[in-house]
Enzyme design. Structure first.
Site, PDB file in Angstrom:
ATOM      1  N   GLY A  50      -3.059  -2.123 -12.760  1.00  0.00           N
ATOM      2  CA  GLY A  50      -4.444  -1.821 -11.881  1.00  0.00           C
ATOM      3  C   GLY A  50      -4.228  -3.556 -11.130  1.00  0.00           C
ATOM      4  O   GLY A  50      -2.809  -3.320 -10.462  1.00  0.00           O
ATOM      5  N   HIS A  51      -5.181  -4.257 -11.346  1.00  0.00           N
ATOM      6  CA  HIS A  51      -5.584  -5.003 -10.011  1.00  0.00           C
ATOM      7  C   HIS A  51      -4.683  -5.471  -9.123  1.00  0.00           C
ATOM      8  O   HIS A  51      -4.575  -6.355  -8.017  1.00  0.00           O
ATOM      9  CB  HIS A  51      -4.610  -6.035 -10.788  1.00  0.00           C
ATOM     10  CG  HIS A  51      -5.572  -6.705 -12.507  1.00  0.00           C
ATOM     11  ND1 HIS A  51      -6.693  -6.845 -13.285  1.00  0.00           N
ATOM     12  CD2 HIS A  51      -4.693  -5.836 -14.030  1.00  0.00           C
ATOM     13  CE1 HIS A  51      -6.786  -7.284 -14.430  1.00  0.00           C
ATOM     14  NE2 HIS A  51      -5.311  -6.453 -14.609  1.00  0.00           N
ATOM     15  N   HIS A  52      -5.834  -3.972  -8.241  1.00  0.00           N
ATOM     16  CA  HIS A  52      -6.092  -4.302  -7.575  1.00  0.00           C
ATOM     17  C   HIS A  52      -6.665  -2.772  -6.244  1.00  0.00           C
ATOM     18  O   HIS A  52      -6.941  -2.258  -7.138  1.00  0.00           O
ATOM     19  CB  HIS A  52      -3.992  -3.589  -6.149  1.00  0.00           C
ATOM     20  CG  HIS A  52      -3.380  -2.662  -6.721  1.00  0.00           C
ATOM     21  ND1 HIS A  52      -2.742  -1.787  -8.096  1.00  0.00           N
ATOM     22  CD2 HIS A  52      -3.863  -1.135  -6.507  1.00  0.00           C
ATOM     23  CE1 HIS A  52      -2.853  -0.820  -8.549  1.00  0.00           C
ATOM     24  NE2 HIS A  52      -2.814  -0.067  -7.105  1.00  0.00           N
ATOM     25  N   ALA A  53      -6.474  -2.705  -5.283  1.00  0.00           N
ATOM     26  CA  ALA A  53      -6.861  -1.806  -4.218  1.00  0.00           C
ATOM     27  C   ALA A  53      -5.696  -0.600  -3.609  1.00  0.00           C
ATOM     28  O   ALA A  53      -4.962  -1.880  -2.912  1.00  0.00           O
ATOM     29  CB  ALA A  53      -8.490  -1.384  -3.396  1.00  0.00           C
TER      30      ALA A  53
END
Length: 137
Positions: A50-53
């Site tokens: 993840g580590h995102h939007a």
């Protein structure tokens, strides 16, 4: 008010003797038109994903096997979810930062509202926070 991450339930039919079928039946439980489907497997438990939007993409995440710990952050609220049943999905709205931790052997299915575009991704947390606070106004 912006959408918040929340759990969804899917229809499941069957029995322990014959197995089960889980379905979004006519996508009635998915709050968007599905444009893309992808899955993630063989992620070591020591690796966080993840580590995102996404600026525009909405997603529903399902743990098909194993479990997935999901941290969501809308810039206003952080929540933790555990996905451990294929009859349950997590709705992730646009502009929601995520971090995922997979159990050994977990497989995640993702239903997405858009085709992939790198320009839709926000991969810098500080930039995400600035954009999220601007969108909250």
């Amino acid at each position: 008010m912006p959408a918040k991450p929340h759990l969804l339930s899917f229809d499941c039919i069957g029995s322990p003797h014959a197995g089960y079928i889980t379905s979004t039946q006519l996508a009635k439980n998915i709050p968007f038109e599905i444009k893309r489907v992808f899955w993630t497997q063989a992620t070591p438990p020591t690796v966080a994903r993840g580590h995102h939007a996404n600026m525009a993409t909405e997603e529903v995440l399902v743990a098909l096997s194993g479990s997935i710990q999901v941290l969501t952050d809308t810039g206003r609220e952080q929540q933790e979810f555990e996905l451990a049943h294929p009859q349950q999905g997590l709705y992730i709205p646009a502009m929601c930062w995520t971090e995922l931790h997979f159990s050994e052997g977990a497989t995640a299915l993702c239903l997405a509202s858009t085709d992939f575009s790198e320009t839709d991704y926000i991969r810098d947390y500080d930039r995400f926070l600035k954009l999220a606070s601007h969108n909250a106004l």
